[in-house]
Design an enzyme around this catalytic site. Structure first.
Site, PDB file in Angstrom:
ATOM      1  N   LEU A 187      59.514  71.899 -27.728  1.00  0.00           N
ATOM      2  CA  LEU A 187      60.714  71.742 -28.559  1.00  0.00           C
ATOM      3  C   LEU A 187      60.395  71.091 -29.903  1.00  0.00           C
ATOM      4  O   LEU A 187      61.248  71.038 -30.784  1.00  0.00           O
ATOM      5  CB  LEU A 187      61.786  70.945 -27.807  1.00  0.00           C
ATOM      6  CG  LEU A 187      62.326  71.628 -26.536  1.00  0.00           C
ATOM      7  CD1 LEU A 187      63.423  70.768 -25.904  1.00  0.00           C
ATOM      8  CD2 LEU A 187      62.861  73.025 -26.821  1.00  0.00           C
ATOM      9  N   ASN A 197      53.475  67.282 -26.631  1.00  0.00           N
ATOM     10  CA  ASN A 197      52.652  67.234 -27.856  1.00  0.00           C
ATOM     11  C   ASN A 197      53.549  67.144 -29.092  1.00  0.00           C
ATOM     12  O   ASN A 197      53.510  67.967 -29.991  1.00  0.00           O
ATOM     13  CB  ASN A 197      51.679  68.409 -27.943  1.00  0.00           C
ATOM     14  CG  ASN A 197      52.341  69.759 -27.805  1.00  0.00           C
ATOM     15  OD1 ASN A 197      53.476  69.866 -27.343  1.00  0.00           O
ATOM     16  ND2 ASN A 197      51.653  70.811 -28.220  1.00  0.00           N
ATOM     17  N   ASP A 246      49.404  68.958 -22.463  1.00  0.00           N
ATOM     18  CA  ASP A 246      49.381  70.365 -22.884  1.00  0.00           C
ATOM     19  C   ASP A 246      49.130  70.545 -24.377  1.00  0.00           C
ATOM     20  O   ASP A 246      49.615  69.779 -25.207  1.00  0.00           O
ATOM     21  CB  ASP A 246      50.683  71.067 -22.518  1.00  0.00           C
ATOM     22  CG  ASP A 246      50.601  72.553 -22.780  1.00  0.00           C
ATOM     23  OD1 ASP A 246      49.723  73.196 -22.172  1.00  0.00           O
ATOM     24  OD2 ASP A 246      51.378  73.073 -23.590  1.00  0.00           O
ATOM     25  N   HIS A 283      46.562  72.038 -18.969  1.00  0.00           N
ATOM     26  CA  HIS A 283      46.222  73.127 -19.882  1.00  0.00           C
ATOM     27  C   HIS A 283      44.756  73.441 -19.587  1.00  0.00           C
ATOM     28  O   HIS A 283      43.866  72.684 -19.964  1.00  0.00           O
ATOM     29  CB  HIS A 283      46.431  72.600 -21.307  1.00  0.00           C
ATOM     30  CG  HIS A 283      45.887  73.452 -22.396  1.00  0.00           C
ATOM     31  ND1 HIS A 283      46.702  74.095 -23.293  1.00  0.00           N
ATOM     32  CD2 HIS A 283      44.611  73.750 -22.774  1.00  0.00           C
ATOM     33  CE1 HIS A 283      45.965  74.761 -24.163  1.00  0.00           C
ATOM     34  NE2 HIS A 283      44.688  74.563 -23.877  1.00  0.00           N
ATOM     35  N   ASP A 309      56.015  79.249 -22.453  1.00  0.00           N
ATOM     36  CA  ASP A 309      55.181  78.508 -23.402  1.00  0.00           C
ATOM     37  C   ASP A 309      55.731  78.685 -24.825  1.00  0.00           C
ATOM     38  O   ASP A 309      54.983  78.860 -25.783  1.00  0.00           O
ATOM     39  CB  ASP A 309      53.717  78.956 -23.330  1.00  0.00           C
ATOM     40  CG  ASP A 309      52.770  77.955 -23.998  1.00  0.00           C
ATOM     41  OD1 ASP A 309      53.251  76.903 -24.473  1.00  0.00           O
ATOM     42  OD2 ASP A 309      51.559  78.228 -24.041  1.00  0.00           O
TER      43      ASP A 309
END
Lengths: 316, 426
Positions: free
Chosen positions: B62, B93, B150, B177, B305
């Site tokens: 987001l 992240n 991730d 990841h 994703d």
């Protein structure tokens, strides 16, 4: 077929790579280049064919011979030429490639010659501006004018390349020269063998219609033409080294003078710049079996031909 | 509010009957057929569209806080609703990274009034730096549903061991990841025939598989729950399949684009950067293996994703372009075309991958269609043909490989937190 068929028409707008060029297109460009090659031997090696054209040479990567060769070709045809290379450019100020090319294009440019480290940049530029785009090397993707001048040079040795055996030796992974040559040579009916350490061989490269050998002697015994590629150490910087040493490379894959005696038929090419003592011994590069300097001269002629055709010229 | 003419699909509904649903505020009050609207009751006739418990995308970015020029929690939720998702789990992240409780709480607070449930996934390690584990228990208290770094793997095996042990104490999964960076860098697309032709450095499947193999072994040893993020290769699916057979606590998800597109697209589109993401688009053999994995249950969930990037970030040289594409708006159409229309999965199985499994993996309550529970619903169809034009993009970014493509099947709306969202085409 090794001649351009009757009624053929050159319809390409750009030279992004040889992927998009048919066999006929390639033969036609090479045929036209013969005329320009003759011009280069004249006392005044100039023609006014591009005198109403403006060309920008956009070099985002270092280049000496390709840039000089393009510039000479352009000047011998009377074009207005501007050069742009990083260091003197606005890229340092953070301008995007798209903005840069659109700004340059707004200054009324007819053709763009571009070199860049990223594959696909010539394609990208066609989406940004209307000018004709010539790829002078995009990453390890294509270098079509180099392959055209290589094939032109091969034709001086073997007018019909059908069935001719071409070995390309060295750093295959990092080479744009090899990709364009494979595509072009396969279209002209030549056979191609790639030779070099397995770690410099891209995966599934056989899928491009070539064979792979790890044995230099076997390769040199087979070929009509041996093209050595420069070992591009700079492309391995910061990464795991892909072969142990230049010494071991030269021992196993360097062309040596004794090869010339043992295999008396093959000619030697190199797109330059040569690492003497790595890809080949100095005596090999300077021998009468090498046509390396002819390649350089032919390069100007081939670039004149493609500039002429993409500027709207039909047939000389 | 009365919702008429809906065909319910869930673990207990097979989509064959037609029902009406009466809502009272945010609760399902009555389910029946031929329900009549009371005076002044707001009524919506869905004309035979399907309804299922609300879908969840357990892997989205987001970008908020920190990269609001790409996406905000609000625009990301708009995209989710347009795609039929009533819930998302968002990756940490951000900037600052979601590595402390206050960032977790910021995200939850900002999403409070939106019709989409936003569940933060918090960092495994402090600053997402991969060195030492973050305050997992505190972040769980704050509302985090899982831990992940991730965008990057948890690369250090000892850190991963500690993370799995610590998170298993909390009953929470580690989402990794899966990428061995030494093997994958500096790849820009899948290593294979196409990358060789295009002269692009490749990211080999083995970079993903080596890391998955390690994580499976660490999960077995520690008893932790490893969730393999965005699985993309045939061998990776085989590894997870074998691990599940052994009873190891491993789950996985697949992005819709990975069971649809191959690396050939990059050549076909002349280096369109909207086909650049990590993991990269692989081969047809891998695409087929994703479908097989979904069928036999090796792959638990369908995700996107969703990774928004601004136009100026993507409109650059291929090797400089960031990885990632948006996906929330198109996931249903792709799933419909690739899995339902081809008869690989039936509707109930699809709803399981889109609704049930993601929540089970994250220990969240799975919504149901029954009287007396909170209404959490997705409305969708399978036959509508529409075009994913730039105007139909609800995300703040437009980096989709499906832009201007014809799509089949559409999520027509959601109901969640007492709010009805009807998706209008623009």
């Amino acid at each position: 077929m090794s001649k351009v068929p009757e009624g053929y028409q050159f319809n390409q707008k750009h030279l992004l790579g040889l992927t998009d060029y048919s066999k006929e297109d390639i033969l036609f460009v090479l045929d036209q280049a013969k005329y320009f090659r003759e011009i280069l031997d004249r006392t005044v090696p100039k023609v006014p064919t591009l005198r109403d054209k403006t060309i920008v040479n956009l070099f985002y990567e270092n280049s000496t011979r390709t840039r000089l060769s393009f510039e000479l070709a352009q000047k011998r045809m009377g074009a207005d030429v501007v050069n742009f290379s990083t260091g003197s450019s606005s890229t340092k100020k953070g301008e995007s490639l798209k903005d840069t090319i659109r700004n340059i294009s707004s200054m009324k440019i007819d053709m763009v010659v571009v070199r860049h480290e990223s594959p696909g940049v010539p394609h990208f530029l066609t989406q940004c501006v209307d000018a004709a785009i010539l790829n002078a090397g995009d990453g390890a993707h294509e270098h079509p004018t180099q392959a055209l001048l290589d094939m032109f040079t091969m034709q001086t040795l073997h007018p019909d390349l059908t069935g001719k055996k071409v070995a390309i030796i060295g750093d295959i992974s990092h080479s744009r020269v090899v990709r364009s040559n494979i595509i072009g040579l396969k279209k002209l009916g030549a056979e191609v063998v790639l030779c070099g350490p397995k770690t410099l061989m891209p995966v599934y490269v056989e899928d491009m219609g070539v064979e792979v050998s790890y044995d230099l002697n076997e390769t040199l015994a087979w070929c009509d033409i041996a093209m050595a590629l420069r070992i591009q150490l700079e492309r391995q910087e910061g990464a795991t080294e892909l072969f142990p040493s230049l010494r071991e490379y030269h021992e196993r894959f360097g062309i040596k003078y004794h090869h010339l005696e043992k295999y008396p038929d093959f000619k030697i090419m190199h797109p330059g710049p040569i690492n003497r003592g790595v890809e080949m011994e100095s005596e090999v590069a300077d021998s009468d079996r090498a046509v390396i300097l002819d390649q350089v001269t032919n390069g100007v002629a081939v670039r004149m031909a493609i500039l002429y055709l993409l500027s709207g010229g039909t047939r000389v | 509010m009365l919702l008429k003419n809906l065909k319910p699909v869930s673990s207990s509904h097979n989509g064959k009957e037609t029902i009406d649903i009466r809502l009272d505020g945010d609760v399902i009050k009555e389910i029946g057929s031929g329900l009549n609207a009371t005076k002044n009751e707001e009524t919506h006739d869905f004309g035979g569209a399907y309804v299922s418990p609300g879908w969840m995308d357990m892997h989205v970015h987001l970008r908020d806080p920190g990269f609001e020029h790409k996406e905000t929690i609000k625009t990301g939720c708009d995209a989710a609703a347009f795609g039929g998702f009533t819930a998302v789990a968002c990756m940490p992240n951000t900037k600052p990274a979601t590595h402390t409780r206050d960032v977790v709480e910021y995200i939850i607070k900002k999403a409070q009034k939106l019709p989409v449930d936003v569940h933060p996934i918090a960092c495994v390690t402090k600053d997402r730096a991969g060195k030492s584990i973050a305050e997992m228990a505190d972040m769980k208290e704050g509302g985090a549903v899982a831990f992940s770094d991730d965008g990057d793997p948890v690369y250090d095996s000892q850190v991963m061991r500690v993370a799995l042990e610590y998170s298993s104490m909390l009953g929470m999964p580690i989402i990794n990841h899966e990428e061995d960076l030494a093997l994958s860098r500096p790849g820009h697309m899948n290593e294979g025939k196409v990358a060789t032709r295009l002269g692009l450095d490749g990211t080999p499947g083995i970079a993903e598989e080596v890391m998955i193999a390690r994580d499976i072994m660490l999960a077995e040893y520690t008893g932790g729950h490893i969730h393999v993020a965005h699985i993309s290769t045939k061998n990776a699916v085989d590894l997870v399949r074998q691990a599940k057979k052994k009873g190891i606590n491993v789950t996985t998800e697949v992005c819709a684009h990975h069971f649809d597109l191959t690396d050939e697209e990059i050549e076909r589109t002349n280096f369109n950067t909207n086909f650049k993401m990590h993991p990269p688009l692989r081969t047809q053999e891998d695409v087929d293996a994703m479908v097989e994995g979904l069928i036999d249950g090796t792959i638990d969930a369908i995700c996107t994703d969703h990774a928004p990037h601004a136009i100026e970030e993507k409109e650059v040289e291929f090797i400089y372009a960031p990885n990632g594409i948006i996906g929330l708006e198109t996931a249903w159409s792709i799933s419909n075309e690739r899995l339902f229309q081809t008869k690989k999965l039936d509707l109930q199985q699809l709803v399981e991958k889109l609704c049930t499994k993601p929540r089970e993996i994250l220990n969240l309550e799975v919504p149901e269609i029954k009287e007396g529970v909170k209404a959490n619903l997705t409305f969708f169809n399978m036959d509508e043909e529409w075009t994913f034009t730039p105007k139909n993009v609800r995300s703040k970014s437009k980096n989709s490989p499906y832009l201007n493509q014809k799509m089949k099947g559409r999520a027509v709306g959601i109901f969640n937190k007492g709010q009805l969202v009807l998706n209008e085409l623009r």
